[in-house]
Scaffold this active site. Structure first.
Site, mmCIF file in Angstrom:
data_model
loop_
_atom_site.group_PDB
_atom_site.id
_atom_site.type_symbol
_atom_site.label_atom_id
_atom_site.label_comp_id
_atom_site.label_asym_id
_atom_site.label_seq_id
_atom_site.Cartn_x
_atom_site.Cartn_y
_atom_site.Cartn_z
ATOM 1 N N ALA A 259 0.834 -1.204 0.000
ATOM 2 C CA ALA A 259 0.000 0.000 0.000
ATOM 3 C C ALA A 259 0.870 1.257 0.000
ATOM 4 O O ALA A 259 1.957 1.258 0.588
ATOM 5 C CB ALA A 259 -0.896 -0.002 1.230
ATOM 6 N N GLY B 160 0.555 -5.534 0.417
ATOM 7 C CA GLY B 160 -0.311 -5.694 -0.752
ATOM 8 C C GLY B 160 0.464 -6.163 -1.979
ATOM 9 O O GLY B 160 -0.112 -6.802 -2.863
ATOM 10 N N GLU C 197 0.565 -9.797 -1.603
ATOM 11 C CA GLU C 197 -0.799 -10.316 -1.824
ATOM 12 C C GLU C 197 -1.128 -10.378 -3.323
ATOM 13 O O GLU C 197 -1.772 -11.321 -3.785
ATOM 14 C CB GLU C 197 -1.815 -9.447 -1.069
ATOM 15 C CG GLU C 197 -1.691 -9.633 0.440
ATOM 16 C CD GLU C 197 -2.612 -8.726 1.233
ATOM 17 O OE1 GLU C 197 -2.569 -7.503 1.009
ATOM 18 O OE2 GLU C 197 -3.378 -9.239 2.066
ATOM 19 N N GLU D 145 2.367 -5.714 7.508
ATOM 20 C CA GLU D 145 1.251 -4.873 7.961
ATOM 21 C C GLU D 145 1.254 -4.684 9.471
ATOM 22 O O GLU D 145 0.993 -3.595 9.987
ATOM 23 C CB GLU D 145 -0.083 -5.483 7.514
ATOM 24 C CG GLU D 145 -0.440 -5.254 6.057
ATOM 25 C CD GLU D 145 0.145 -6.304 5.112
ATOM 26 O OE1 GLU D 145 1.113 -6.995 5.488
ATOM 27 O OE2 GLU D 145 -0.367 -6.412 3.988
HETATM 28 C C1 LIG Z 1 -5.222 1.195 5.878
HETATM 29 C C2 LIG Z 1 -5.892 0.842 4.611
HETATM 30 C C3 LIG Z 1 -4.949 0.836 3.447
HETATM 31 C C4 LIG Z 1 -5.664 0.613 2.147
HETATM 32 C C5 LIG Z 1 -4.726 0.687 0.950
HETATM 33 C C6 LIG Z 1 -5.356 0.205 -0.293
HETATM 34 C C7 LIG Z 1 -4.370 -0.382 -1.264
HETATM 35 C C8 LIG Z 1 -3.620 -1.548 -0.743
HETATM 36 C C9 LIG Z 1 -4.434 -2.711 -0.417
HETATM 37 C C10 LIG Z 1 -4.285 -3.547 0.614
HETATM 38 C C11 LIG Z 1 -3.635 -3.246 1.923
HETATM 39 C C12 LIG Z 1 -2.204 -3.348 1.887
HETATM 40 C C13 LIG Z 1 -1.527 -2.934 2.967
HETATM 41 C C14 LIG Z 1 -0.063 -2.914 2.935
HETATM 42 O O1 LIG Z 1 0.559 -3.209 1.955
HETATM 43 S S1 LIG Z 1 0.689 -2.426 4.384
HETATM 44 C C15 LIG Z 1 2.411 -2.587 3.986
HETATM 45 C C16 LIG Z 1 2.912 -1.341 3.356
HETATM 46 N N1 LIG Z 1 4.316 -1.480 3.046
HETATM 47 C C17 LIG Z 1 5.281 -1.346 3.972
HETATM 48 O O2 LIG Z 1 5.034 -1.188 5.156
HETATM 49 C C18 LIG Z 1 6.685 -1.321 3.454
HETATM 50 C C19 LIG Z 1 7.373 -0.115 4.010
HETATM 51 N N2 LIG Z 1 8.657 0.142 3.344
HETATM 52 C C20 LIG Z 1 9.793 -0.550 3.612
HETATM 53 O O3 LIG Z 1 9.834 -1.513 4.348
HETATM 54 C C21 LIG Z 1 11.016 -0.021 2.962
HETATM 55 O O4 LIG Z 1 10.831 1.341 2.610
HETATM 56 C C22 LIG Z 1 11.440 -0.790 1.690
HETATM 57 C C23 LIG Z 1 11.926 -2.192 2.093
HETATM 58 C C24 LIG Z 1 10.308 -0.899 0.674
HETATM 59 C C25 LIG Z 1 12.607 -0.048 0.982
HETATM 60 O O5 LIG Z 1 13.621 0.165 1.936
HETATM 61 P P1 LIG Z 1 14.907 1.060 1.556
HETATM 62 O O6 LIG Z 1 15.517 0.540 0.315
HETATM 63 O O7 LIG Z 1 15.743 1.112 2.792
HETATM 64 O O8 LIG Z 1 14.336 2.482 1.183
HETATM 65 P P2 LIG Z 1 13.534 3.525 2.064
HETATM 66 O O9 LIG Z 1 12.924 2.911 3.254
HETATM 67 O O10 LIG Z 1 14.405 4.714 2.267
HETATM 68 O O11 LIG Z 1 12.345 3.913 1.070
HETATM 69 C C26 LIG Z 1 12.648 4.530 -0.190
HETATM 70 C C27 LIG Z 1 11.515 5.467 -0.532
HETATM 71 O O12 LIG Z 1 10.335 4.680 -0.751
HETATM 72 C C28 LIG Z 1 9.278 5.188 0.072
HETATM 73 N N3 LIG Z 1 8.400 4.076 0.441
HETATM 74 C C29 LIG Z 1 8.746 2.872 0.927
HETATM 75 N N4 LIG Z 1 7.676 2.110 1.140
HETATM 76 C C30 LIG Z 1 6.610 2.860 0.795
HETATM 77 C C31 LIG Z 1 5.200 2.622 0.793
HETATM 78 N N5 LIG Z 1 4.683 1.455 1.170
HETATM 79 N N6 LIG Z 1 4.407 3.626 0.385
HETATM 80 C C32 LIG Z 1 4.907 4.800 -0.020
HETATM 81 N N7 LIG Z 1 6.232 5.081 -0.065
HETATM 82 C C33 LIG Z 1 7.064 4.108 0.342
HETATM 83 C C34 LIG Z 1 9.993 5.795 1.256
HETATM 84 O O13 LIG Z 1 9.153 6.705 1.898
HETATM 85 C C35 LIG Z 1 11.164 6.443 0.577
HETATM 86 O O14 LIG Z 1 10.715 7.630 -0.041
HETATM 87 P P3 LIG Z 1 11.528 8.983 0.042
HETATM 88 O O15 LIG Z 1 11.690 9.259 1.489
HETATM 89 O O16 LIG Z 1 10.672 9.961 -0.676
HETATM 90 O O17 LIG Z 1 12.821 8.673 -0.645
#
Ligand SMILES: CCCCCCCC/C=C\C/C=C/C(=O)SCCNC(=O)CCNC(=O)[C@H](O)C(C)(C)COP(=O)(O)OP(=O)(O)OC[C@H]1O[C@@H](n2cnc3c(N)ncnc32)[C@H](O)[C@@H]1OP(=O)(O)O
Length: 196
Positions: free
Chosen positions: A61, A101, A104, A124
């Protein structure tokens, strides 16, 4: 931002592209739904490979859209159901991360090929929510309840080689992940034709 598509003979490759980590924003979900729907209906396409641009499959997400009003208008559950029900073989080519997601979505595909450097997980719980786009059903079906629960309650990132041992992915490759996924799709198509 787009889920672009290119044809490799009769295999469509749909690329998930939302830099930096292909997070599932509203417009990306809409784009995936459109591209996948088109490929499903196109009679010249016999199999579909889903992959990610920017070195990652999908980080799940889009956290930056949490709290916005666009969350539910294109449901990942609907996309995942369409992928799972697709009559054509669908293969996920996983590079980088497939998280939340993103995993998933990959679990809804019929097969998964991962790069050896890839990681998969349902993180999550680490942000206070539960997987809600089929992960709590599809992962236990694939690898059994104990292993799935371990991934869901710990939210840990599972390396590709362990994911292979657990049965989360079907194949791990050192390079050319998309080509390997295309090859697997062609192999499945070959088996289909050999059985008719
Ligand atoms: C509450 C209801 C939600 C409904 C949503 C509807 C659509 C989805 C449907 C189902 C639900 C799904 C839920 C989920 O998926 S929850 C899980 C979400 N994902 C995460 O928690 C992953 C979080 N990220 C990480 O673990 C890490 O960032 C990484 C492993 C992906 C990458 O690590 P690394 O290489 O060390 O880089 P950075 O951490 O520095 O990140 C780079 C850059 O990317 C941005 N970013 C990372 N993850 C996300 C994300 N999930 N969404 C948006 N942006 C993300 C991060 O902020 C950095 O950006 P920058 O600061 O601008 O450079």
């Amino acid at each position: 931002m787009a889920a672009t598509r290119r044809l490799s003979h009769s295999v469509a490759v749909i690329t998930i592209n939302h830099p930096p980590v292909n997070a599932l924003s509203h417009s990306l979900r809409r784009s995936i739904a459109k591209e996948f729907g088109d490929a499903s209906k196109d009679s010249s396409i016999e199999a579909i490979v889903l992959c990610g641009a920017n070195g990652n499959f999908c980080a799940g997400a889009d956290i930056k859209e949490f709290g916005s009003s666009t969350l539910d208008s294109v449901s990942l559950n609907n996309i995942n159901d369409a992928v799972e029900r697709c009559q054509k073989p669908v293969v996920a080519a996983i590079e980088g991360v497939a998280l939340g997601g993103g995993l998933e979505l990959a679990l809804s595909c019929h097969y998964r090929v991962a790069n050896v450097q890839a990681r998969v997980g349902l993180p999550e719980v680490l942000i206070g929510i539960l997987p809600a786009a089929g992960g709590t059903q599809r992962l236990p079906r694939l690898i059994g309840i104990p292993a799935a629960l371990d991934m869901i309650v710990r939210g840990r990132h599972v390396p590709a080689t362990e994911a292979l041992q657990l049965g989360v992915v079907d194949e791990v490759v050192k390079a050319n992940t998309i080509d390997a996924a295309i090859q697997l799709a062609r192999k499945v198509l070959g088996e289909k034709y050999n059985h008719h």
